[in-house]
Design a protein around this motif. Structure first.
Motif, PDB file in Angstrom:
ATOM      1  N   TYR A 194      29.894  -8.834   8.265  1.00 38.68           N
ATOM      2  CA  TYR A 194      29.988  -7.655   7.406  1.00 38.68           C
ATOM      3  C   TYR A 194      28.900  -6.640   7.729  1.00 38.68           C
ATOM      4  N   GLN A 195      27.751  -7.104   8.210  1.00 42.70           N
ATOM      5  CA  GLN A 195      26.657  -6.195   8.545  1.00 42.70           C
ATOM      6  C   GLN A 195      26.953  -5.340   9.773  1.00 42.70           C
ATOM      7  N   ALA A 196      28.013  -5.687  10.523  1.00 41.98           N
ATOM      8  CA  ALA A 196      28.395  -4.886  11.687  1.00 41.98           C
ATOM      9  C   ALA A 196      29.119  -3.609  11.270  1.00 41.98           C
ATOM     10  N   PHE A 197      29.452  -3.492   9.971  1.00 41.74           N
ATOM     11  CA  PHE A 197      30.152  -2.320   9.456  1.00 41.74           C
ATOM     12  C   PHE A 197      29.182  -1.466   8.638  1.00 41.74           C
ATOM     13  N   ASP A 204      34.531  -4.371   2.804  1.00 38.72           N
ATOM     14  CA  ASP A 204      35.547  -4.972   1.929  1.00 38.72           C
ATOM     15  C   ASP A 204      36.806  -5.308   2.719  1.00 38.72           C
ATOM     16  N   LYS A 205      37.210  -4.408   3.617  1.00 34.26           N
ATOM     17  CA  LYS A 205      38.388  -4.671   4.448  1.00 34.26           C
ATOM     18  C   LYS A 205      38.151  -5.884   5.344  1.00 34.26           C
ATOM     19  N   ALA A 206      36.966  -5.977   5.904  1.00 32.88           N
ATOM     20  CA  ALA A 206      36.631  -7.115   6.760  1.00 32.88           C
ATOM     21  C   ALA A 206      36.656  -8.413   5.970  1.00 32.88           C
ATOM     22  N   ALA A 207      36.148  -8.370   4.747  1.00 29.27           N
ATOM     23  CA  ALA A 207      36.133  -9.566   3.910  1.00 29.27           C
ATOM     24  C   ALA A 207      37.545 -10.015   3.575  1.00 29.27           C
TER      25      ALA A 207
END
Length: 215
Positions: A194-197, A204-207
């Motif tokens: 998530y830290q890459a975003f 949120d989309k990645a999660a």
């Protein structure tokens, strides 16, 4: 599959894909941007699989000859006007024991079954994959290499995050994450990904993507 054999197959696959991408860039592609569905059908025939969403339609093909030791996965994407906006080829080697540890999920992509940390890419292997992606000129080419690496490799969240940082835009990062998500062996460390975003909305989309593809 032994780690050495897996590494050798990964390198062959990456080299074949890089060669294919370079050859495609250097020559006129058969399918071109702006073509209609009928024009694509005249060239490639009916697709093996098709899907669509609000953005447009995606057609997929598997091409190959008996005398070759590989298949070519072709993806053609159309916009809302049914005109070609993206064309992508990925070379997938055949033969050996490549199917012994491969799963075929609902989306049709072939991926190895989840394993432990020892089955993930070593630092040497990861460096080769990372360098190949770094040298690719466009995000579409980088995504093709991530897709190929995901066919035969497992990742830690930290490795996945490092690859995502090679992309400039969130949309490309999310597409890359979609390829790698099922290959992640330590989803409990998803915070690294998530830290890459940059933006909370993209995190949120990645999660959500991680949750959907890991379950």
């Amino acid at each position: 599959m032994k780690q050495k054999e897996r590494f050798q197959m990964l390198m062959i696959t990456l080299l074949l894909t890089v060669f294919s991408l370079n050859a495609t860039a250097a020559s006129r592609r058969t399918v071109e941007r702006g073509m209609t569905k009928q024009q694509v059908t005249d060239i490639l025939g009916k697709p093996k699989a098709a899907s669509f969403d609000q953005a447009g339609t995606r057609w997929e093909y598997i091409k190959g000859r008996l005398i070759d030791n590989y298949d070519i996965h072709i993806r053609v994407e159309f916009d809302a006007r049914d005109r070609v906006v993206n064309y992508q080829e990925t070379i997938i080697p055949r033969g050996g024991n490549r199917n012994a540890d491969i799963l075929v999920p609902d989306d049709g992509f072939r991926r190895p079954a989840p394993g432990f940390y020892a089955d993930c890419l070593s630092e040497e292997e990861f460096a080769i994959v990372s360098n190949s992606i770094t040298k690719a000129n466009f995000d579409d080419n980088k995504l093709a290499l991530v897709e190929v690496a995901s066919l035969r490799s497992l990742f830690t969240c930290r490795q996945c995050a490092r690859l995502l940082q090679l992309f400039s835009f969130s949309d490309a990062k999310l597409k890359a994450l979609r390829f790698m998500a099922r290959q992640i062996v330590d989803p409990q460390n998803a915070y690294d990904i998530y830290q890459a975003f940059t933006f909370d909305s993209d995190r949120d989309k990645a999660a959500r993507l991680m949750h959907d593809l890991q379950n």
